[in-house]
Design a protein around this motif. Sequence first.
Motif, mmCIF file in Angstrom:
data_model
loop_
_atom_site.group_PDB
_atom_site.id
_atom_site.type_symbol
_atom_site.label_atom_id
_atom_site.label_comp_id
_atom_site.label_asym_id
_atom_site.label_seq_id
_atom_site.Cartn_x
_atom_site.Cartn_y
_atom_site.Cartn_z
ATOM 1 N N THR A 99 0.870 -1.164 0.322
ATOM 2 C CA THR A 99 -0.117 -0.071 0.040
ATOM 3 C C THR A 99 1.150 1.298 -0.495
ATOM 4 N N THR A 100 0.798 2.259 -0.732
ATOM 5 C CA THR A 100 2.046 4.000 -1.111
ATOM 6 C C THR A 100 0.894 4.070 0.277
ATOM 7 N N VAL A 101 1.342 4.383 1.190
ATOM 8 C CA VAL A 101 0.929 5.135 2.148
ATOM 9 C C VAL A 101 1.141 6.856 1.810
ATOM 10 N N THR A 102 2.064 6.967 1.439
ATOM 11 C CA THR A 102 2.444 7.880 0.550
ATOM 12 C C THR A 102 1.927 8.889 0.405
ATOM 13 N N GLY A 103 0.763 8.161 -1.481
ATOM 14 C CA GLY A 103 0.479 8.676 -1.913
ATOM 15 C C GLY A 103 0.968 9.397 -2.995
ATOM 16 N N ASN A 104 2.485 8.754 -3.269
ATOM 17 C CA ASN A 104 3.526 9.397 -4.261
ATOM 18 C C ASN A 104 3.930 8.412 -5.666
ATOM 19 N N PRO A 105 3.378 8.154 -5.851
ATOM 20 C CA PRO A 105 4.569 6.758 -6.615
ATOM 21 C C PRO A 105 5.561 6.827 -6.882
ATOM 22 N N ASP A 106 6.858 7.320 -6.406
ATOM 23 C CA ASP A 106 8.045 6.721 -5.879
ATOM 24 C C ASP A 106 8.255 5.559 -4.793
ATOM 25 N N TYR A 107 7.255 5.820 -4.373
ATOM 26 C CA TYR A 107 7.431 5.362 -2.926
ATOM 27 C C TYR A 107 6.380 3.710 -3.424
ATOM 28 N N ALA A 108 5.721 3.594 -4.400
ATOM 29 C CA ALA A 108 5.574 2.870 -4.564
ATOM 30 C C ALA A 108 6.599 1.748 -5.700
ATOM 31 N N VAL A 109 7.356 2.186 -5.753
ATOM 32 C CA VAL A 109 8.679 1.088 -6.601
ATOM 33 C C VAL A 109 9.799 1.486 -5.895
ATOM 34 N N ARG A 110 9.968 2.704 -5.615
ATOM 35 C CA ARG A 110 11.712 2.245 -4.441
ATOM 36 C C ARG A 110 12.282 1.824 -4.083
ATOM 37 N N SER A 111 11.021 1.377 -3.129
ATOM 38 C CA SER A 111 12.220 0.165 -1.836
ATOM 39 C C SER A 111 11.540 -0.514 -2.291
ATOM 40 N N LEU A 112 10.309 -1.278 -2.954
ATOM 41 C CA LEU A 112 10.278 -2.612 -3.704
ATOM 42 C C LEU A 112 11.384 -3.624 -4.913
ATOM 43 N N PHE A 113 11.311 -2.177 -5.448
ATOM 44 C CA PHE A 113 11.753 -3.121 -7.271
ATOM 45 C C PHE A 113 13.229 -2.433 -7.056
ATOM 46 N N LYS A 114 13.949 -1.466 -6.257
ATOM 47 C CA LYS A 114 15.353 -0.529 -6.712
ATOM 48 C C LYS A 114 16.632 -1.737 -6.019
ATOM 49 N N SER A 115 17.556 -2.172 -6.890
ATOM 50 C CA SER A 115 18.546 -3.199 -6.535
ATOM 51 C C SER A 115 18.886 -2.533 -5.115
ATOM 52 N N ASP A 116 18.564 -1.465 -4.590
ATOM 53 C CA ASP A 116 19.464 -1.316 -3.640
ATOM 54 C C ASP A 116 18.645 -1.042 -2.099
ATOM 55 N N GLY A 117 17.077 -1.353 -2.430
ATOM 56 C CA GLY A 117 16.078 -0.647 -2.071
ATOM 57 C C GLY A 117 15.755 -2.235 -0.851
ATOM 58 N N ASP A 118 15.112 -0.937 0.521
ATOM 59 C CA ASP A 118 15.504 -2.257 1.977
ATOM 60 C C ASP A 118 14.480 -3.510 1.448
ATOM 61 N N ASN A 119 12.937 -3.013 0.917
ATOM 62 C CA ASN A 119 12.157 -4.764 0.658
ATOM 63 C C ASN A 119 12.516 -5.187 -0.514
ATOM 64 N N SER A 120 14.556 -4.786 -1.356
ATOM 65 C CA SER A 120 13.882 -5.312 -2.408
ATOM 66 C C SER A 120 14.397 -6.373 -2.478
#
Length: 603
Positions: A99-120
Amino acid sequence: MKKSLLAILITLVVILAGCVNTKSDVADKGNDNKDVKTDDSAVAIELLGMSTGEADMNIVRDQLIKNGFDVKLNIQPDYGSFTAQKDAGNYDLALSSWTTVTGNPDYAVRSLFKSDGDNSIMSDEEVDKLIEQASTETEEEFTKTYKQLEQRLVLDKAYIAPLYNSFKAQGVNKEIVNADTVRLAKSRAIAWESIDFVDTSKRATQPLIMQQPIGALTSLDPIKGNDGSINTLNTNMYVRLVNLTDDDKVVSDGSLSLNHVIAEGNQSYYFLLRDDINFTAVTDEKAVDTGERVGADDVVFSLNRAKDEKSVPDHRTYSLHESMEEIEVVTDLAELDVNQSGSEVTVKEALEEGLDAKISELVEDKNAADNAAGKYQVVKITTVNPFPQVLNYLAHQSAGIVSKKQVESINTYDVESFDVNKDIPYGDQNTVTEGAKYNNTLYASGPYILSHKNDYEAIFLKNPAYMTGTENEAKISNVTVRFIQDPDSTLSALRNGEIHIFNGVPETKYDLVEGDSKLTLQKSDSNAVSYLLFNTKNRAVSDSEDLRKAILYSINQDEILNYYQGNKNKAVSTVSPLVDTGNEVVADPAKVKEFLEAYNSSK
């Protein structure tokens, strides 16, 4: 963070649930397809999820079997055991949601799918490049970039397989709670301070009773968790520089800031702080005013540790805040004589809008601030690149303001040599859990503070020094959060009056809430997306794009929407509720056959 999640957040939380095997040996119990006959040559797939997502797992299982797969269900009873199995690699597909709790698309992808994302758990240079490119673009520009990102992530590489975009709904006992005071925001977690009883005379004597599925709390330190166990709790325990409205607009209302302004160039952000919030602590199960004001030094401390990956062990949210380069206290009034972004109005004039007293002096010492006399504190944040979406991240629970004095007095350990068996960090749930280890050292800057918890519930108390006398002062003195994992049990508790609000009513239960004269159903769109996450290590799906695509095109979202009686929306990725990319994933048995044949021939 996020945001009540009905399915699984993929945040990797260090919670161990018994002994975890390095090879999958899930018992046949919970594997509902054990009697289903499949071709001996069918590709074996293991689907991991929690018991709360069993309906989705069954639908996916049936769709995969129909397309030539042999599916084994790995159903875990709770989030801790799910995470332990996931960390052990015991899955091909993990039923996940975000759930993108910040309302912005960067949050919807950065943590999940970026190589160094903390949930990736994935790494793709092209995906990284597109995430970074979109982050620097305005809303008018980034649609094309997110379309390309989604194309790469889902259609080209099949790193995830989308299931649906959920609605957000909550049931309210309207005989006890004034439903008009209960907010249902698209992104942010439910705000407790606005909620009131029908009989307002009971504010001090009757607890507001809430519910959440997860009772094992990641951490009450806001930067150390970003999952369904703590998002709502930390949102109500720590004030932030800005907030989100119910429709995802960034505002200063109800935050630590009286006003905030973006300066020309979109790299400098100014926040004018209010002076009517003190930290609260718990003494003898009572909330007490510590006498310590929440001020600029706490903001600087909190945000610097939020963006520093090494500030605490097991930092879960640093990637959300890495866009910030410098956080500082402004003491020179002349620095405010620059223009607001896109305007001839100065930053000072914009910060003064609506104030009873204009800014006459900027002070560094928080105790010297006196808003009524024109003495204010201003915090300036400078971003590495122009990045207006930084404001959305500052509205996230991980940007909650903690006490510099208190946290430094608790976190005396060395981060690099942190010992989980010896060191007790600020926010450790054991310190608020009833028993021998109870030693509540929390300092809350928000409207409520957690007093104590057990396996059954958590007890929160009103902060006696939070915006007293304003519309933002909490109405109800005590909030009880019951830990009830099963949605059917939760709904029963709501109907029986054992809880007052059920945040997260399943789509299949809307009619039961609407048909109960004591209850009212509140419903809106949400940013919650459920999807299948592919294992990226040591499995056939990790190496074979063809196999992943065969699974992708086996998923029929129309069938899923039919099961939920139309109370879901189609999705392509976690960006779907936020940006209309025009992309679509359509189930296609012919493509499944084509990709399976390609996979089999490559073995």
